[in-house]
Design an enzyme around this catalytic site. Structure first.
Site, PDB file in Angstrom:
ATOM      1  N   LEU A   1       0.139   0.147  13.136  1.00 12.04           N
ATOM      2  CA  LEU A   1      -0.227   1.534  12.860  1.00 12.04           C
ATOM      3  C   LEU A   1      -1.743   1.617  12.910  1.00 12.04           C
ATOM      4  O   LEU A   1      -2.435   0.668  12.528  1.00 12.04           O
ATOM      5  CB  LEU A   1       0.262   1.979  11.472  1.00 12.04           C
ATOM      6  CG  LEU A   1       1.763   2.151  11.241  1.00 12.04           C
ATOM      7  CD1 LEU A   1       2.020   2.540   9.785  1.00 12.04           C
ATOM      8  CD2 LEU A   1       2.354   3.185  12.183  1.00 12.04           C
ATOM      9  N   ASP A   2      -2.270   2.749  13.378  1.00  8.95           N
ATOM     10  CA  ASP A   2      -3.716   2.941  13.371  1.00  8.95           C
ATOM     11  C   ASP A   2      -4.263   2.766  11.956  1.00  8.95           C
ATOM     12  O   ASP A   2      -3.591   3.065  10.962  1.00  8.95           O
ATOM     13  CB  ASP A   2      -4.070   4.347  13.850  1.00  8.95           C
ATOM     14  CG  ASP A   2      -3.906   4.507  15.351  1.00  8.95           C
ATOM     15  OD1 ASP A   2      -3.643   3.506  16.034  1.00  8.95           O
ATOM     16  OD2 ASP A   2      -4.037   5.660  15.830  1.00  8.95           O
ATOM     17  N   TYR A   3      -5.506   2.339  11.879  1.00  5.86           N
ATOM     18  CA  TYR A   3      -6.215   2.193  10.603  1.00  5.86           C
ATOM     19  C   TYR A   3      -6.109   3.463   9.759  1.00  5.86           C
ATOM     20  O   TYR A   3      -5.835   3.411   8.557  1.00  5.86           O
ATOM     21  CB  TYR A   3      -7.681   1.865  10.898  1.00  5.86           C
ATOM     22  CG  TYR A   3      -8.612   1.965   9.724  1.00  5.86           C
ATOM     23  CD1 TYR A   3      -8.693   0.951   8.778  1.00  5.86           C
ATOM     24  CD2 TYR A   3      -9.451   3.076   9.573  1.00  5.86           C
ATOM     25  CE1 TYR A   3      -9.570   1.041   7.702  1.00  5.86           C
ATOM     26  CE2 TYR A   3     -10.327   3.171   8.507  1.00  5.86           C
ATOM     27  CZ  TYR A   3     -10.394   2.149   7.571  1.00  5.86           C
ATOM     28  OH  TYR A   3     -11.250   2.235   6.505  1.00  5.86           O
ATOM     29  N   SER A   4      -6.276   4.622  10.400  1.00  7.88           N
ATOM     30  CA  SER A   4      -6.305   5.900   9.672  1.00  7.88           C
ATOM     31  C   SER A   4      -4.928   6.442   9.336  1.00  7.88           C
ATOM     32  O   SER A   4      -4.803   7.371   8.541  1.00  7.88           O
ATOM     33  CB  SER A   4      -7.065   6.947  10.489  1.00  7.88           C
ATOM     34  OG  SER A   4      -8.382   6.521  10.754  1.00  7.88           O
ATOM     35  N   CYS A   5      -3.893   5.887   9.948  1.00  9.10           N
ATOM     36  CA  CYS A   5      -2.523   6.393   9.791  1.00  9.10           C
ATOM     37  C   CYS A   5      -1.827   5.689   8.631  1.00  9.10           C
ATOM     38  O   CYS A   5      -1.925   4.467   8.473  1.00  9.10           O
ATOM     39  CB  CYS A   5      -1.754   6.158  11.088  1.00  9.10           C
ATOM     40  SG  CYS A   5      -0.056   6.747  11.061  1.00  9.10           S
TER      41      CYS A   5
END
Length: 261
Positions: A63-67
């Protein structure tokens, strides 16, 4: 700095599924970055650490860092191989929740724009930016997102839409790029708002529902909804309910393309 708590959604002899925090790395080679999913797993389940693995656990997907949201971790090689095959063969079912800027007009739509690497320089904090097929897009690959409107309303007084996103392909930043391309950038997405969306405390993208069919242990996981009016302390105000989060809605999304033909 202490570790934040690990939110465990599912645990068996084969898998752990966690509800990943936003702005959190899954793992890191940098020993200074200690508050990662991997380090939290090591602190919470030291008896499950695999000393043969560099990051101690089998991470089946990213998963993306921000997600935030559902992230599957395998506890043995057979489980990892089985789940990984489901991802490679596009047998998984992945739903995300997002709050986007503006009011999306169509209640249900497909986005097919191919996605590749953006070869332009965009400044600090926007490296590895992706783009839809065009003059500056390197090696664009076929991509497919389905978008369903759940609610239209206001985020801090500005028009916004709460959407359910069905991810059919897994390109880097796919949902962020597709939402931005249709003119409805995800609220709090610094990179795809051209570094202008700075006020929200996070990017409002969340891995909500994850189904991994496999021959070791079928997983069907759903997290709580983090984007309710209550969870967002009234910053989100729904004005129009279009679809509720229930099984009928999932069936609508899954069967929609067949109904259109």
């Amino acid at each position: 700095m202490g570790h934040t708590l690990l939110d465990v959604l599912h645990r068996s002899g084969n898998f752990i599924v966690v509800n990943k925090d936003c702005d959190c790395l899954i793992n890191s080679n940098d020993p200074e970055k200690m508050d990662t999913v991997a380090s939290k797993l090591c602190n919470t389940f030291p008896m499950l650490i695999n000393p043969k693995l560099f990051h101690s656990f089998y991470f089946v997907h990213r998963l993306d860092y921000s997600c935030s949201g559902a992230l599957c971790v395998a506890l043995n090689k057979a489980a990892c191989a089985a789940a990984s095959r489901a991802f490679v063969n596009q047998q998984t079912i992945k739903y995300y929740l997002a709050l986007v800027r503006g009011h999306v007009k169509e209640n249900l739509m497909d986005i097919y724009n191919p996605i590749g690497k953006d070869d332009r320089e965009h400044g600090i904090g926007t490296s590895n930016r992706m783009c839809v097929e065009g003059p500056h897009c390197v090696e664009p690959k076929q991509s497919h997102t389905r978008l369903l409107v759940l609610e239209r309303g206001l985020y801090n007084g500005d028009p916004g839409t709460k959407v359910l996103l069905r991810l059919y392909t897994g390109r880097r930043h796919q949902l962020r790029v597709h939402c931005s391309h249709i003119g409805h950038t995800i609220i709090g997405d610094y990179t795809y708002s051209n570094r202008s969306d700075l006020s929200p405390p996070r990017m409002y993208l969340h891995s909500f529902r994850l189904v991994i069919p496999n021959d070791v242990e079928r997983l069907e996981i759903q997290t709580p909804d983090p984007f309710t009016e209550e969870q967002l302390d009234g910053n989100w105000q729904a004005q129009e309910l279009v679809h509720s989060l229930n099984e009928d809605t999932y069936q609508l999304v899954e069967n929609w393309s067949e109904e259109r033909r």
